[in-house]
Design an enzyme around this catalytic site. Structure first.
Site, PDB file in Angstrom:
ATOM      1  CG  ASP A 138      -6.490  14.864  37.797  1.00 45.05           C
ATOM      2  OD1 ASP A 138      -6.149  15.740  36.981  1.00 45.05           O
ATOM      3  OD2 ASP A 138      -6.124  14.876  38.991  1.00 45.05           O
ATOM      4  CG  ASP A 155     -16.351  13.173  45.141  1.00 42.34           C
ATOM      5  OD1 ASP A 155     -15.562  14.100  44.856  1.00 42.34           O
ATOM      6  OD2 ASP A 155     -16.334  12.575  46.235  1.00 42.34           O
ATOM      7  CG  ASP A 168     -19.219   8.470  43.435  1.00 41.63           C
ATOM      8  OD1 ASP A 168     -18.764   9.618  43.590  1.00 41.63           O
ATOM      9  OD2 ASP A 168     -19.083   7.583  44.284  1.00 41.63           O
ATOM     10  CG  ASP A 212     -12.820  16.462  52.472  1.00 43.24           C
ATOM     11  OD1 ASP A 212     -11.816  16.384  53.225  1.00 43.24           O
ATOM     12  OD2 ASP A 212     -13.489  15.473  52.136  1.00 43.24           O
TER      13      ASP A 212
END
Length: 724
Positions: free
Chosen positions: A155, A205, A207, A301
């Site tokens: 993004d 994600d 990370d 979420d």
């Protein structure tokens, strides 16, 4: 009993008996047994309700509209929120699930399939740099699963990331805008990847590096048609700001472990576990059923879980370490993250299809969401707790009208009971002082976030938690540090001005004790705001504690690989005769992971302790073709791939109180700029269990050529292949 008819000694005796009962429960009951959790939890609930009844009926002044009568009622209102939240938590703890058996069945099922169901792995990224992203991408590439595709969802529209994805062989997607933030990014990927028609999506994600078994342990469980999503917990390989700044990274768990390891399995037992945004696998047809990933809130979420609930699909919590991620590295990032979670929880509650206003939810599902909402509304109480002594000292406004006898009969047993129960039910993951401080440092920003959310819940931008920043210097979060310093000064001055020197009142002793507790908490919280330096990500050493063998020349001997990083390893060679022969510059061969042979050049030698530091200069990954890699770039890439896809346990699983206090003492009396933290410099080491297997050294090549080193009249063979 009532304080009016008992003496102080009687109330202290009563308190001692109550605390002995609590200690007996924590020592002789087993938190793994539901019957024991119900017994201990019921005792604590009785204590809480008894305390609340006494507070409401015996400790409030007459209501006359004055500040003296209104302030205690404001205080007890927020105190009631805390007590109600605690009671709900205790009741929810009565149930707990463990789906590891089903994960074993899933792994056997998938391993037996020639072509398992296709999976799309979505790695969501916005502004993360390559040192963070590469860990996730390279680990995703080596997931132990025969049929999946890795997609990087960018993004941030970065050309360098597209080029990197092409270089390592993963798919890359971007879009023209950032509408819907992470939820919109995933929806774009669902459309773009629809041609492949993979029935399952693994969401990561940027990370969070997946472990090799993540898909085998989960995909087979979707044979239950009622499961729409399987969520695994978040584990971290670096300490969060509270752990790091209090030198407790080896002695205390991160502040989310109780939520992930205890609360979510309990919620799953009630059918109300929820998605936490990363390291989860969701059915594509379930997403299509609800119109895609929700993007109306900043917490897509939990909103996803409740959308699935409306369709009769549940979220299963698999409490296994199947991914490892990067915790917030700065206190500002830590606070931003939690404020976003708070705002998103309130947003979902206000939606027309949310758990309060929407249809299709059971009472228990709504109650669990209310419980999650209460968690955030407990934060303002922390501010009242800190402010209460100051208001008493300077304005004569007591928050609680309680005599010492009543304190020992009602308050102290209740507080001790809560500490003991949470330490017990969490299997030593909770630790007084440290647990409260982790909530205290974010209490002011979260209270402000609640205020903004109530006034204007929607329209606020999605804020990504900053990670990978330069943390080589001491930094101070001055606004928050000043608040805690002001609390300490005002409490101390007020204590001198009031109960210690100028007044005598029945509440003075109680207020002095309260003030001292407040100053301790505020001081430790202020220490958290003075952020210590962090080492670079590549220099983080992970405890391996691997008993293996090390090759030197054509011989091998036993060794212990204690720690390993992307480019270094620390090793102990117990055979003193051999250890004396190893000097800086020598090359040693060892296997830190299965089918991976590593050559390390000794960069530091401590012959007294037989401990050696090795710089990794070459390796051979027998699991991936057996090519010998010598260039720094290739060596680093392979080490990242293996280390982050097979991550050893990096952080403590339980609290170690003595070690935590030792670290805190060192933090209090040490200079911040002298505490450049590489965790091995901190004398707070948690025990690490060694693996049960022993890796064997396999010669890298069969070529007989070897180079000889001559030292002290002895000849030692070098590795059988050159790394020059």
């Amino acid at each position: 009993m009532s304080p009016e008819i008992v003496t102080l000694s009687d109330s202290i005796l009563f308190c001692a008996v109550a605390i002995l009962l609590i200690l007996a429960c924590s020592l002789f009951l087993d938190s793994r047994k539901a019957s024991d959790r119900i017994l201990f939890g019921t005792i604590l609930i009785v204590m809480l309700l008894n305390y609340l009844f006494f507070r409401a009926t015996r400790t409030l002044p007459e209501l006359d509209g004055s500040a003296y009568s209104l302030w205690p009622r404001i205080y007890i209102a927020f105190e009631t929120i805390i007590i109600f939240y605690t009671i709900l938590s205790i009741v929810f703890f009565f149930r707990r699930t463990d789906h590891s058996g089903k994960a074993d069945e899933s792994e056997r099922m998938i391993s037996g399939m020639e072509t398992p169901p296709a999976v799309d792995v979505f790695i969501c990224t916005y502004n993360e740099e390559l040192p963070i992203l590469e860990r996730t991408i390279l680990a995703a590439k080596v997931i132990d699963y025969a049929n999946y595709t890795v997609w990087v969802l960018d993004d941030g529209r970065r050309d360098w990331l597209r080029e990197y994805c092409e270089e390592v062989g993963v798919s890359y997607l971007r879009r023209d805008d950032n509408v819907g933030a992470k939820g919109g990014n995933i929806n774009n990927a669902l459309r773009q990847s629809a041609g492949a028609n993979a029935p399952y999506i693994l969401i990561l994600d940027a990370d969070f590096a997946p472990q090799r078994s993540i898909l085998k342990r989960t995909i087979g469980q979707f044979s239950d048609p009622n499961i729409g999503l399987i969520q695994t917990p978040q584990f971290y390989y670096n300490p969060d700001p509270v752990q790091h700044n209090l030198l407790a990274s080896k002695a205390w768990v991160d502040d989310q472990r109780i939520f992930f390891d205890v609360m979510q399995p309990s919620k799953d037992g009630w059918g109300a576990a929820f998605c936490v945004g990363t390291s989860c696998i969701v059915r594509r047809d379930a997403l299509e059923l609800i119109g895609g990933m929700p993007q109306e809130t900043v917490t897509e979420d939990i909103h996803l879980t409740y959308r699935l609930m409306q369709k009769g699909l549940r979220t299963r919590w698999l409490n296994e370490r199947l991914s490892v991620g990067l915790s917030a590295e700065t206190l500002s990032g830590y606070i931003t993250q939690r404020c976003r979670w708070c705002l998103g929880t309130i947003q979902v509650a206000l939606l027309r299809d949310g758990p309060f206003l929407g249809r299709g939810y059971t009472f228990m599902q709504r109650l669990h969401y209310f419980h999650g909402l209460l968690f955030w509304f407990c934060r303002p109480f922390i501010l009242l707790l800190l402010a209460a002594p100051i208001l008493y000292y300077f304005m004569g406004l007591p928050a609680i009208l309680m005599e010492p006898e009543a304190f020992f009969m009602y308050a102290l047993p209740m507080v001790g009971g809560m500490w003991a129960f949470h330490y017990w039910v969490s299997d030593r993951r909770s630790l007084p002082l440290f647990t409260e401080v982790s909530q205290m440092v974010a209490a002011i920003p979260i209270t402000v976030a609640i205020f903004h959310a109530v006034l204007r819940p929607f329209g606020r931008p999605f804020k990504v938690t900053a990670k990978g920043e330069d943390r080589s210097q001491v930094t101070v979060l001055y606004p928050l540090a000043f608040v805690f310093l002001s609390i300490i000064v005002l409490t101390f001055v007020g204590m001198l001005n009031g109960p210690l020197l100028n007044t005598y009142h029945a509440l003075d002793g109680f207020s002095v004790a309260w003030g001292m507790v407040v100053m301790i908490y505020a001081f430790v919280s202020m220490l958290v705001c003075i952020e210590l330096p962090r080492i670079p990500l590549d220099d983080i050493r992970f405890p391996l504690a691997l008993r293996t063998r090390v090759g030197y020349g054509n011989s091998a001997t036993a060794c212990m690989v204690e720690e390993i990083s992307v480019h270094e390893a620390q090793m102990v060679i117990p055979e003193m005769r051999v250890a004396k022969l190893v000097d800086p510059g020598d090359l040693l061969i060892f296997s830190p992971f299965q089918d991976l042979d590593v050559v390390g050049r000794v960069s530091a030698a401590d012959h007294l302790r037989s401990r050696f530091t090795l710089s990794i200069v070459a390796l051979k990954d027998r699991r991936n073709g057996g090519e010998i890699r010598k260039t720094p770039e290739a060596v680093r890439e392979t080490m990242i791939e293996r280390l982050f896809s097979e991550m050893p346990e990096a952080m403590p699983a339980r609290a170690h109180p003595r070690a935590a206090l030792s670290g805190l003492m060192q933090r209090m009396f040490g200079k911040p700029d002298g505490l450049m933290i590489n965790d091995e410099t901190v004398a707070v080491v948690a025990p690490i269990e060694a693996p049960t297997h022993t890796a064997e050294i396999i010669p890298l090549v069969t070529e007989p050529r070897r180079r000889l080193w001559k030292r002290a009249g002895q000849t030692v063979g070098a590795p059988a292949w050159s790394t020059s």
